[in-house]
Design an enzyme around this catalytic site. Sequence first.
Site, PDB file in Angstrom:
ATOM      1  N   GLU A   7       0.803  -1.232   0.000  1.00 32.94           N
ATOM      2  CA  GLU A   7       0.000   0.000   0.000  1.00 32.94           C
ATOM      3  C   GLU A   7       0.830   1.273   0.000  1.00 32.94           C
ATOM      4  O   GLU A   7       0.491   2.239  -0.665  1.00 32.94           O
ATOM      5  CB  GLU A   7      -0.930   0.058   1.228  1.00 32.94           C
ATOM      6  CG  GLU A   7      -2.048  -0.935   1.212  1.00 32.94           C
ATOM      7  CD  GLU A   7      -1.751  -2.114   2.095  1.00 32.94           C
ATOM      8  OE1 GLU A   7      -2.687  -2.687   2.637  1.00 32.94           O
ATOM      9  OE2 GLU A   7      -0.564  -2.476   2.245  1.00 32.94           O
ATOM     10  N   ASP A  80      -2.098  -5.385   3.207  1.00 37.57           N
ATOM     11  CA  ASP A  80      -2.259  -5.734   4.624  1.00 37.57           C
ATOM     12  C   ASP A  80      -3.055  -7.026   4.833  1.00 37.57           C
ATOM     13  O   ASP A  80      -3.922  -7.369   4.026  1.00 37.57           O
ATOM     14  CB  ASP A  80      -2.944  -4.589   5.372  1.00 37.57           C
ATOM     15  CG  ASP A  80      -2.014  -3.404   5.591  1.00 37.57           C
ATOM     16  OD1 ASP A  80      -0.794  -3.580   5.461  1.00 37.57           O
ATOM     17  OD2 ASP A  80      -2.516  -2.304   5.886  1.00 37.57           O
ATOM     18  N   ASP A  82      -5.693  -8.139   6.268  1.00 30.72           N
ATOM     19  CA  ASP A  82      -7.040  -8.006   6.802  1.00 30.72           C
ATOM     20  C   ASP A  82      -8.004  -7.798   5.646  1.00 30.72           C
ATOM     21  O   ASP A  82      -7.607  -7.813   4.482  1.00 30.72           O
ATOM     22  CB  ASP A  82      -7.123  -6.847   7.809  1.00 30.72           C
ATOM     23  CG  ASP A  82      -6.541  -5.548   7.254  1.00 30.72           C
ATOM     24  OD1 ASP A  82      -6.600  -5.339   6.016  1.00 30.72           O
ATOM     25  OD2 ASP A  82      -6.036  -4.736   8.042  1.00 30.72           O
ATOM     26  N   GLU A  84      -9.601  -5.187   4.512  1.00 35.53           N
ATOM     27  CA  GLU A  84      -9.345  -4.015   3.666  1.00 35.53           C
ATOM     28  C   GLU A  84      -8.151  -4.273   2.759  1.00 35.53           C
ATOM     29  O   GLU A  84      -8.161  -3.923   1.579  1.00 35.53           O
ATOM     30  CB  GLU A  84      -9.109  -2.786   4.544  1.00 35.53           C
ATOM     31  CG  GLU A  84      -9.591  -1.491   3.954  1.00 35.53           C
ATOM     32  CD  GLU A  84     -11.112  -1.396   3.874  1.00 35.53           C
ATOM     33  OE1 GLU A  84     -11.588  -0.592   3.052  1.00 35.53           O
ATOM     34  OE2 GLU A  84     -11.807  -2.131   4.599  1.00 35.53           O
ATOM     35  N   TYR A 305       1.815  -6.096  12.977  1.00 39.07           N
ATOM     36  CA  TYR A 305       0.670  -5.386  12.396  1.00 39.07           C
ATOM     37  C   TYR A 305      -0.237  -4.830  13.484  1.00 39.07           C
ATOM     38  O   TYR A 305      -0.577  -5.523  14.442  1.00 39.07           O
ATOM     39  CB  TYR A 305      -0.115  -6.333  11.491  1.00 39.07           C
ATOM     40  CG  TYR A 305      -1.142  -5.634  10.639  1.00 39.07           C
ATOM     41  CD1 TYR A 305      -0.793  -4.551   9.832  1.00 39.07           C
ATOM     42  CD2 TYR A 305      -2.469  -6.053  10.635  1.00 39.07           C
ATOM     43  CE1 TYR A 305      -1.728  -3.908   9.049  1.00 39.07           C
ATOM     44  CE2 TYR A 305      -3.415  -5.424   9.847  1.00 39.07           C
ATOM     45  CZ  TYR A 305      -3.034  -4.345   9.061  1.00 39.07           C
ATOM     46  OH  TYR A 305      -3.976  -3.708   8.279  1.00 39.07           O
ATOM     47  N   ARG A 307      -3.358  -3.592  13.411  1.00 36.92           N
ATOM     48  CA  ARG A 307      -4.819  -3.745  13.388  1.00 36.92           C
ATOM     49  C   ARG A 307      -5.136  -5.212  13.670  1.00 36.92           C
ATOM     50  O   ARG A 307      -5.120  -6.044  12.778  1.00 36.92           O
ATOM     51  CB  ARG A 307      -5.395  -3.301  12.043  1.00 36.92           C
ATOM     52  CG  ARG A 307      -5.173  -1.817  11.780  1.00 36.92           C
ATOM     53  CD  ARG A 307      -5.898  -1.330  10.544  1.00 36.92           C
ATOM     54  NE  ARG A 307      -5.568   0.059  10.302  1.00 36.92           N
ATOM     55  CZ  ARG A 307      -4.706   0.491   9.384  1.00 36.92           C
ATOM     56  NH1 ARG A 307      -4.093  -0.382   8.604  1.00 36.92           N
ATOM     57  NH2 ARG A 307      -4.450   1.771   9.235  1.00 36.92           N
ATOM     58  N   HIS A 352      -3.715 -14.037  13.566  1.00 37.93           N
ATOM     59  CA  HIS A 352      -3.018 -12.776  13.820  1.00 37.93           C
ATOM     60  C   HIS A 352      -2.311 -12.839  15.169  1.00 37.93           C
ATOM     61  O   HIS A 352      -2.575 -13.694  15.989  1.00 37.93           O
ATOM     62  CB  HIS A 352      -4.002 -11.613  13.822  1.00 37.93           C
ATOM     63  CG  HIS A 352      -4.525 -11.285  12.454  1.00 37.93           C
ATOM     64  ND1 HIS A 352      -5.168 -10.105  12.184  1.00 37.93           N
ATOM     65  CD2 HIS A 352      -4.501 -11.966  11.288  1.00 37.93           C
ATOM     66  CE1 HIS A 352      -5.527 -10.078  10.909  1.00 37.93           C
ATOM     67  NE2 HIS A 352      -5.137 -11.202  10.358  1.00 37.93           N
TER      68      HIS A 352
END
Length: 764
Positions: A7, A80, A82, A84, A305, A307, A352
């Site tokens: 990203e 990432d 997740d 999103e 990470y 999140r 995670h």
Amino acid sequence: MNLVIVESPAKAKTIKKYLGKGFEVLASYGHVRDLIPKEGAVDTEDGFAMRYDVIERNGKHVKAIVDKLKKADALYLATDPDREGEAISWHLYELLKGRKVLKEKPVHRVVFHEITKKAIQEAVDHPRDLSMEMVNAQQARRALDYLVGFNLSPLLWKKIRRGLSAGRVQSPALRMIVEREEEIEAFVAREYWSIEADLNKDKHAFSAKLSQLNGEKVEQFTITNEVQASAAEQALSTAANGELDILKVEKKQRRRNPAPPFITSTLQQEASRKLGFTARRTMQVAQQLYEGIDIGNGAVGLISYMRTDSVNLAEEAIGEIREYITANYGKDQMPPEPRIFKTKSKNAQEAHEAIRPTSIGFAPKEIAAHLSKEQLKLYDLIWKRTLACQMIHATIDTVSADLGAGDAGVFRASGSTIAKPGFMTVYMEGSDDQPKTKDDEKMLPPLTVGEKIKLLLIRPEQHFTEPPPRYNEATLVKALEEHGIGRPSTYASIISTLQDREYVEMDRKRFIPTDVGRVVSKFLTNYFTNYVDYSFTAKLEDELDAVSRGEEEWIPLLEKFWKPFKEKVDYTGENVKRSDVTQEPTGESCPECGNELNIRLGRNGRFIGCSNYPECSYTRDMGDGGERAEPEKVEGRQCPECESDLIIRQGRYGKFIGCSSYPACRFIEPLEKPVDTGVECPQCHKGTMMQRKSRRGKIFYSCSTYPKCDYAVWNEPLKEPCPDCGWPMLTMKTTKKRGTEKVCPQKECGYAEAVEVEEAANAD
């Protein structure tokens, strides 16, 4: 050559170092596609078909990826780990497929939870396919948010005021803040008294609190007025006759275990409590630590990470932490077995990890020179919490003693000492809005049953019950998490949205609903009860999680939501009058014409006006009882121009301080004190940039030495030099067209760099 897509450019730079030759790493700069910004982007008549278009500001980045892909042998999508991130990879894949540049080239999805050499290389060696379950969950969330926004917002324009908007997730959060404010306003304080004894033994002063009176247990409201308190004081003093008898002594030892490592929500809460960071600032700084900081040998990701809702730690990380504890604190400071924490969230993704340092060996003091002040503060918090979670418990000795005043009553003294600090040597978790108590800090002298202790004084103290406190960022995040509203990665955007729409404002770092926020919340609560209901919102989040796990289909989920919601929108639009929403009867009669008075919403907020308007134009401010209240004086200050009293006035743009001699003297100043951002003024290098509010209520930033230095900007200053022109400061700018960017405030420079969009930034 293999092409890797991430990203952000910062992440691209770090990853490139680990992959070396044979790999080219480019950034997508967040999302590359989004729903077209107009009605019909989600076609409810055609199976909820979603119409996407390339985000304008990222068009050049897509072109760069297309050009590089033409020469590449394979494509690695490394966004990432997740929903999103999965959606960003899918959107890019769909774009590239549509432009026919993929051809027969292999496409791999690689996932890593920390940016270290080992994690990156393992991810590339073990790629997987795109997870359409996660992509569909993100599409469902985006569709829901779009459908709510595009249908409720026009209704708010029609029924309340132009320019308003509503969101699926932030509306229950607004309701939470409004309901707390209503609780506070409805609260009636109750008087109660406590009685304490001041004691002394061997020159050691301590105190004890009355626990029994005339053989009955003393509760909070046992003594409710001064007469009762004085009578009790007199009876106790007479019975004690200068001494209290030690009736009972209890000694106990208790354990306190360390808190689990951080997840997104607890990091936001603790950074708010201990560092004063907003949720958005916490996530921005954490993003920098995750993507990579140059600590001497090139950029390296310093934390995993950020999140996540899992408290798991990798076995390898636990092993390294235990070795560090043994080497630096001693083997006796480590439990025999590693601590394993259980994740509370039923929807947590156990693959995670918790937020932790990528290597516990990167001690904060050793890398401090390479970090900004904010980066160091947040990293220090994460590092200490991670280290402490694998240390031994703290051992606390507690002592309680009952001291009798004859037959009149019993006092209780309590105290504690830390026998073995254990993990508390490194870290102690903060707390929110806890009642103040000195018991945890108080030490008692040695006490023995049968001894007599010298009584110095018996003190009655008056108290009043207090309303529940307003939410601050930490307590609001905690409440959102407890109710299952949103997900940890969305909390920062929920809070920012409420503030940006001016539904709430901050007072001493606490949320207060504005008049418009109250009316919007009341409208949504009355007419769209289900959709701002906490359990309904939480259930919808659970269903989205089920879609991401492949347990539910996303189209049926949208169908189930859409039909009753649309019926409610249509019915409300046709049957609810604007006056039903913006006016509220007071039960009072107008002093001028006798008709009922209503609470009404005007341009400058709520006021009381006659229901017979325009025939009767009677109005008064909220809170006035017919006669206008005396203005509040600013204690201890006089007008610097004419020495009259300063008072707090209400103007078109809110409250401000003004001279009581107005209009003869026109001195004014803002009520709110400016907030120091800590960023040095790039023009004079003497002051710092202060956050202020303009007369129209808009936030801006100007030099603290004003009027000597008149430098000012509209956007949030960042303590980063411009990489193009060298200007000592950048600013953070957000627009609908270009999104969030770091920009140079020097117009002639034109430097702009897109900032990676946080997960679910469009959730509202």
